[in-house]
Design an enzyme around this catalytic site. Sequence first.
Site, short mmCIF file in Angstrom:
data_model
loop_
_atom_site.label_atom_id
_atom_site.label_comp_id
_atom_site.label_asym_id
_atom_site.label_seq_id
_atom_site.Cartn_x
_atom_site.Cartn_y
_atom_site.Cartn_z
CB ALA A 194 143.41 140.46 -5.77
CD GLU A 195 147.11 139.12 -10.11
OE1 GLU A 195 146.58 140.06 -9.27
OE2 GLU A 195 148.38 139.09 -10.09
CG ASN A 196 144.84 136.57 -3.92
OD1 ASN A 196 144.85 137.84 -4.84
ND2 ASN A 196 144.70 136.87 -2.84
N GLY A 197 141.51 135.95 -6.48
CA GLY A 197 140.17 135.61 -6.08
C GLY A 197 139.37 136.58 -5.34
CB SER B 98 140.47 135.04 -10.33
OG SER B 98 141.13 136.33 -10.06
#
Lengths: 228, 228, 231, 231
Positions: B56-59, B98
Site C-alpha cells: 500500500a502506498e501509505n506505507g 514506500s
Amino acid sequence: MTSPFPEPFSNPLPRELMVLRVCRELKDGMVVNLGLGLPTLLADIIPGDIDILLHAENGVLGYGPYAAEGEEDPDTINPGGAHVTLRPGASFFNSAESFALVRGGRVDIAVLGALQVSEAGDLANWMVPERGVGGIGGAMDLVAGAKRVIAVMEHTDRSGRPKLMRECTFPLTGRRCVDTVVTDLAVIQVTTDGLMLTELAPGVSVEDVQLRTDAKLSLSPLLQEMQF
Amino acid sequence: MTSPFPEPFSNPLPRELMVLRVCRELKDGMVVNLGLGLPTLLADIIPGDIDILLHAENGVLGYGPYAAEGEEDPDTINPGGAHVTLRPGASFFNSAESFALVRGGRVDIAVLGALQVSEAGDLANWMVPERGVGGIGGAMDLVAGAKRVIAVMEHTDRSGRPKLMRECTFPLTGRRCVDTVVTDLAVIQVTTDGLMLTELAPGVSVEDVQLRTDAKLSLSPLLQEMQF
Amino acid sequence: MNKVFESAAAAVEDVFDGATIMVGGFVGVGAPWELIHALVRHGARNLTCIQTATRIEMAPLIEAGLVSRMITSFPGYASVGQITAFERRYKAGEIELEVVPQGTLAERIRAGGAGIPAFYTPTGVGTIVAEGKQSAWFDGREYLLERWLKADFALVHAHRADRFGNLAYRRSGRAFNAVMATAATVTIAQASEIVEPGEIDPEDVHTPAAYVGRVVRCTTGHNTARKGAEE
Amino acid sequence: MNKVFESAAAAVEDVFDGATIMVGGFVGVGAPWELIHALVRHGARNLTCIQTATRIEMAPLIEAGLVSRMITSFPGYASVGQITAFERRYKAGEIELEVVPQGTLAERIRAGGAGIPAFYTPTGVGTIVAEGKQSAWFDGREYLLERWLKADFALVHAHRADRFGNLAYRRSGRAFNAVMATAATVTIAQASEIVEPGEIDPEDVHTPAAYVGRVVRCTTGHNTARKGAEE
C-alpha cells in the site's frame, strides 16, 4: 639539515585542555558530530547539566561516554569502532538517514581533526599525499552540511610546519567550510577578511602564534586568554 | 440523439469475476499493489495457499482483507482509507520508503483501474477532463516502477464509448506502461504490435469485443475462454 | 533541552502570513488535527500547503480561506460525485495548484530534509507532470529532474514523543508524517503521549530529535481514520 | 514463500566472476562474516566491491585476491601506521579504486534502491571528488551530480529475519546493511535468528521482505565489533 620552520612551542596546551576549550562551544540542545581522533575525547567530558545529542555517522544520535570495560554492547559503537554508551533519548537509524540528517543541516557543530586549514577556511583532513591513500569517511559530508565546523588540531606538525596556511597544499575536504580553529596555542576565527586570533593559550604570545602560522593573523579587539 | 457507439454488451462479466480473473495472475511470493476502486476487491479473495505481499502506498507491505466490523485498528488502512487487517509478515514504513520500493522495481504487479488504455500501452486513469480536477495519487509512480501493470476496467464507459483506444484522449498516467488489460469482455495483452486478444469472457465473441474497441485487435493463436 | 509547548495554540503562534506548511496525515490517519485547528484559530493567511490530498486534513484550512497555494497529489477525486472545498475554491481562482505524483511528492520532501536540491525520477515522463521540466537520459531511459520541497513549518501527529523531540508513529500513521518532519525549518509535533527521554526505545524512534522543534500533547483522544473513506 | 537457504555456501553459489557485490558492516559491527567467508571459499573473481571501508570486512576477500575494483570511503587510514591488504594491492596496481565520501556512498546506494538514477549533493564540491562530474547551481549554491549504485548481490547481517525475508537489525548494525539490502538484484541476509512471519512486529521491520532474496541462519554466535578498533 636544520628545519626551515620555527621550533615547536615549548609548552603547548595538552590535548585534554584543547578538547575542554572546544566543549565550551557546546550549548544545551545542540546536535554535535565528533570526528575521528582528538574530537572523540569530547564524548567523555560533556557537562551533566546540558543535553547534547552526539551524532555518529554510523547511525546513532545521542550516544554517550565510552563504555566501561566489561559493559560494552557489541552493537553500540562510534564511527571509530569504539564501544560507547547511550544517553537517554538516543535513536538508531541507517547510514543513508544518518547523512540525510547531516546534509539536511541538522548538525549544529561538527568538531573535526585537521591536517591544514587555510585563511579562507578551506579544510584538508583526509590525506597526506606522500602516504598515498587516505580516508574521506564522512568528513566531506559533515563540512558540507554542518551549520558550524570547528577544526581542532596541533598548531604545527611534529617538524614545526605550520598547519594554518595561506592555501592548503594537501587535498581538500571542503572549501570555505571551517568557522573556528582550536589549536594547542590559540583560538582563531575564520572571517571574510581571513584568520582572526581571538584567544591565546596561557603563556602564549601573539608573536608565538604568528611565527608558527603561514597565513597572516588579524587580532580580535577582544583578544583574551583561553578559558576552560 | 442516438449514441454514436454500439450498445453496451448485454451480459458482461460481473466485477467479482473480473477480479477473480486478475487474481489468477498472482503467484506465491509476489509483491502486488492494488489501485483504488475495483482492484482493491482483490485483497479479499487471494487464495490461502499462496503468500502474496500486498503493498500500500501509505506505507504497508503485507496487508490483508478488510477488517471486520468492530475489529478495525484505527491506524491500519489501505490507501483508500478503508480499515484493513494485516497478514503475518507485514511491515510498516514511511511514504518516501514506500515509493522508493515502487520506483526501485520491487512491485511485481500493479493492478490499476483505467479510464483509457491505448494500443501502445499508454494508460489514462487519473482525470476526466470535463470534471477538471483529477487525482494522480501514486498511479504515475506505480506505472513507472512496477515490473508489470495490469489494467482492469469495464470494456466501455456507460455510454458505450470504447476505453481501449488507438490513442488515449484523456491526460496520461504513463506511456507504454500497461502489459495486460482485463475487462468485462476479454483479456488483452499489449504487444509491440499492438493489442492482442488472448481470452474471451464466457458468451462473448471476437466481434463483440472488436466492435467495442477503438484500436485494432489481433487474435492470439491461443485465444481461449477466460478461466477463473 | 525541553521542546514541549503548553498548547497547540502556543506552538503555532509564530506561523506567519505567506508561510509554507507541510500537513501530515493520510486519509485522516495520523492527521495533526489539534495543530490544524489551532492554525485555523491563529488565522495566518496566504499559506502554501503541502499535503498528499485536499479533502480531509486540508478541509478546515481551505474552508477558512487561509490557503492560497496547494501542492498535492490528490486535488480532486475522479470517482466521487461531490465537489470538495478545494475544488470549489480552485475553480473560483482562489487557490493555485501544483499537482505532484504521490511518490514524487514524498521524494521531494525527503530530498528537502536530506539536503538533496534536485534528483531524477522516472515518474511522470510523457505526462503533463513533465511540462516545463528538464529531462535527461540515463542507461537508455528518460527521467525528469525534480526539485526538493521544504517548508517553514511541518505539522505532524506522532503516537509518542519525548521532550527532546524524538517521535514514534503508530502503524500507517507514519506515512507522510515521518517524511515531512525532516523537511521544515520548524517541525511541530502533536503526540498522543509524551514520555521522558529514554522511554521510547532507541530502536523505535522514527524521527530523531534533531528534526523536531516543538512537541505538544494531544488533549483529545487518539485520532481515527474515517471508516471506509475511500478516495 | 520461503527464502531460507540451508547454508551460506548455497546462498552465494551463483555469484559469478565480475559480479558487483555490496558488503554490509561498519568497523565489524553488523558484518556478514559467514557470507564473506562463504564467498571466499566459493572463489568468484574480479569482483567489484562496495563497502564503506577496506580494512575489516573486506580483508578476507582482498587477501584472497578476489577483488579487482573497490568503491569505498575509507581506502586507507591516515592515522594508522600499518599498511592494509587493500593498500598493498592497490599500490601494486591489482585493485582499481573509486573513493566516495561516506554520505554520498550511502545516498548513491539508497538511490539505487529507490529508482533514482542521479541526484545533486553539496558534498565534495571543490575537492578531488568533483573531478569529472557535472555540477549545477541551485538557489545560489553549487552541487555535484552523483549516480546511483546498484549491485548484483548484497551481503548483509541482520539480527532477526523471517522466511519471507523481513529483516530487523540490532542497534548500529543497521548502518549500511539496511541501505545495501535495497539496492541489489539479489540481497542475501545472514541472520542471528530466523523466526516465523509475524514474529517480527510489523513496526520493527527495517528491511521489508520485498527487498530480500535469500536468508541464512548464522551458525556461529552474535557478531561483535572489535573493541576500540578506531580507524
